[in-house]
Design a protein around this motif. Structure first.
Motif, PDB file in Angstrom:
ATOM      1  N   GLN A 216      -0.316 -41.214  30.759  1.00 49.03           N
ATOM      2  CA  GLN A 216      -1.425 -40.763  29.923  1.00 49.03           C
ATOM      3  C   GLN A 216      -2.432 -39.951  30.739  1.00 49.03           C
TER       4      GLN A 216
ATOM      5  N   LEU B 209       3.725 -35.538  23.442  1.00 51.49           N
ATOM      6  CA  LEU B 209       3.515 -36.869  22.883  1.00 51.49           C
ATOM      7  C   LEU B 209       4.611 -37.182  21.872  1.00 51.49           C
TER       8      LEU B 209
ATOM      9  N   TYR C 148      -0.969 -36.546  31.513  1.00 56.31           N
ATOM     10  CA  TYR C 148      -1.005 -35.706  30.314  1.00 56.31           C
ATOM     11  C   TYR C 148      -2.418 -35.166  30.077  1.00 56.31           C
ATOM     12  N   CYS C 149      -3.420 -36.013  30.266  1.00 56.82           N
ATOM     13  CA  CYS C 149      -4.808 -35.593  30.047  1.00 56.82           C
ATOM     14  C   CYS C 149      -5.294 -34.637  31.127  1.00 56.82           C
TER      15      CYS C 149
ATOM     16  N   SER D 202       6.169 -39.807  18.807  1.00 60.81           N
ATOM     17  CA  SER D 202       5.555 -40.306  17.574  1.00 60.81           C
ATOM     18  C   SER D 202       4.751 -41.578  17.800  1.00 60.81           C
ATOM     19  N   ASP D 203       5.105 -42.340  18.855  1.00 61.73           N
ATOM     20  CA  ASP D 203       4.367 -43.574  19.152  1.00 61.73           C
ATOM     21  C   ASP D 203       3.263 -43.344  20.181  1.00 61.73           C
ATOM     22  N   ASN D 204       2.918 -42.083  20.423  1.00 67.40           N
ATOM     23  CA  ASN D 204       1.863 -41.693  21.365  1.00 67.40           C
ATOM     24  C   ASN D 204       2.231 -41.909  22.828  1.00 67.40           C
ATOM     25  N   SER D 205       3.496 -42.143  23.121  1.00 66.51           N
ATOM     26  CA  SER D 205       3.920 -42.210  24.519  1.00 66.51           C
ATOM     27  C   SER D 205       4.158 -40.790  25.026  1.00 66.51           C
TER      28      SER D 205
ATOM     29  N   THR E 196      -7.688 -38.873  23.236  1.00 67.22           N
ATOM     30  CA  THR E 196      -6.293 -38.492  22.979  1.00 67.22           C
ATOM     31  C   THR E 196      -5.434 -39.689  22.590  1.00 67.22           C
ATOM     32  N   PHE E 197      -5.710 -40.854  23.186  1.00 66.67           N
ATOM     33  CA  PHE E 197      -4.887 -42.037  22.961  1.00 66.67           C
ATOM     34  C   PHE E 197      -5.723 -43.161  22.351  1.00 66.67           C
TER      35      PHE E 197
END
Length: 414
Positions: free
Chosen positions: A326, A404, A329-330, A406-409, A351-352
């Motif tokens: 995460q 990302l 990604y950020c 669908s489950d935000n992973s 974002t998460f």
């Protein structure tokens, strides 16, 4: 009679690795160009810095050519081969036609001639030496070449010598001990170019900081392009010179290119070149397929090594949270050159889905990225409280190869 205008090729329009200024797709940078011109009118040594690929070389060449200023470039990496800065300066003077060996002949009376007959036999010995002031010799040659007008000596690639305190000390010595009157009389300016943000500090640490400060002026950082500047490169190339036809949303494409290249001038040119080459082969049509294929080629040729670095820092297994992933990604989403851990945490929380009271340990995660075998980011600023990517290409990898689920992973894009 109509004469068809010859079409230019993508390779003529987009020239990402050319040291020669390409007027077709040069994006004007008025503020930086003005600051460099003003510095040239002064009497100080000039420092021009910025990350690799941001356009430092094209910037100074644009200013010099527009002002019709003669210039010579020395690659400071040559100090390793030549052994010293003076040797490099002498070699450049020799390239410009100077005699870099001083020769003096002296005659001696050595008495009897061979065989013992007669007297007054003389012999001649030739002494050879190197000039004592290499910069002055080079300045004289540059003065001749410029016809008596101002000329500029560019000491480029300072980043190549940062591991040698001795070489940096030689640069400092040049700044401090150069004959100001001679340099002024020969109308020579000296510009030091490199990627480090603290070139002046590095030079000051091996010399007298006050003296260096009084003799040096820094131009503001040559940073990534503004969005309008990046769009200028795209529109000039795709529309004005190559006359490509868009089957997709042009503005959306320009935003995508700007985002994925992080508006780094060289990489904007690289990706545009790939898109243009594929479009020309597709009847000059820019389609989704053309863009996807161009991005794939660009990634494989330019970012593969950096992709391996990013992947090595990600969670080895798909964990429930995947906090490191995460954060990575950020980091890719950061729109700032330099950022602090508060800004990274703010981006992550927006974002998460994260509980507000949860401690995310962002400083520790960022410290780990700094200390990795191949670091992702490095500390900047006087107190080391801010961070910057070690290479802009790592941010490009994150933006192009991570997405990302669908489950935000965070997963690798296919």
């Amino acid at each position: 009679m109509n004469i068809m205008k010859k079409r230019v090729s993508p390779e003529e329009v987009f020239t990402p690795r050319s040291h020669d200024l390409n007027q077709k797709t040069y994006a004007e940078r008025p503020t930086l160009e003005s600051r460099l011109r003003r510095a040239l009118s002064g009497h100080k040594y000039i420092i021009l810095y910025g990350e690799s690929g941001n356009g430092k070389t094209w910037l100074y060449k644009r200013v010099f050519q527009a002002s019709k200023i003669q210039f010579e470039v020395i690659n400071l990496a040559k100090m390793y081969n030549e052994g010293s800065l003076n040797a490099v300066l002498l070699a450049k003077a020799g390239d410009l036609g100077a005699s870099i060996i001083n020769s003096e002949k002296k005659e001696f009376d050595i008495g009897l001639r061979p065989g013992g007959f007669g007297g007054g036999y003389k012999d001649t010995i030739e002494y050879k030496s190197m000039p004592s002031a290499p910069l002055e010799l080079l300045a004289s040659q540059m003065y001749i070449k410029s016809g008596g007008d101002m000329s500029v000596l560019v000491l480029d690639n300072f980043e190549q010598i940062v591991d040698s305190q001795d070489f940096i000390r030689q640069i400092a010595s040049l700044i401090i001990s150069a004959d100001d009157e001679f340099v002024a009389r020969n109308k020579i300016k000296i510009v030091i170019v490199g990627t480090p943000t603290n070139i002046r500090d590095m030079i000051s640490k091996v010399s007298n900081a006050t003296t260096i400060s009084n003799r040096v002026v820094e131009i503001p950082e040559v940073a990534r392009l503004e969005l309008a500047e990046a769009r200028h490169i795209m529109s000039q190339g795709f529309e004005n010179y190559l006359n490509l036809t868009y089957v997709i949303d042009k503005n959306a494409l320009y935003k995508t290119i700007a985002y994925k290249t992080d508006r780094i001038a060289q990489h904007v040119q690289e990706l545009c070149l790939k898109i243009a080459q594929n479009a020309v082969e597709n009847n000059r049509l820019v389609t989704d397929k053309v863009v996807i294929e161009a991005e794939r080629e660009w990634m494989e040729e330019t970012l593969s090594a950096d992709l391996a670095v990013v992947e090595s820092l990600m969670n080895s297994q798909r964990t429930k949270v995947g906090r490191k992933n995460q954060v990575i990604y950020c980091l890719g989403m950061m729109d700032l050159e330099d950022f602090n851990h508060h800004q990274v945490e703010k981006q992550l929380r927006s974002t998460f889905p994260v509980e507000q009271e949860l401690n995310l340990n962002i400083p520790q995660t960022l410290a780990g990225f700094c200390k990795a075998d191949t670091p992702l980011i490095r500390k900047t600023g006087a107190r080391g409280s801010r961070y910057r990517f070690c290479s802009p290409k790592m941010k490009m990898v994150i933006r192009t190869r991570l997405k990302l689920a669908s489950d935000n992973s965070v997963i690798r894009a296919s």
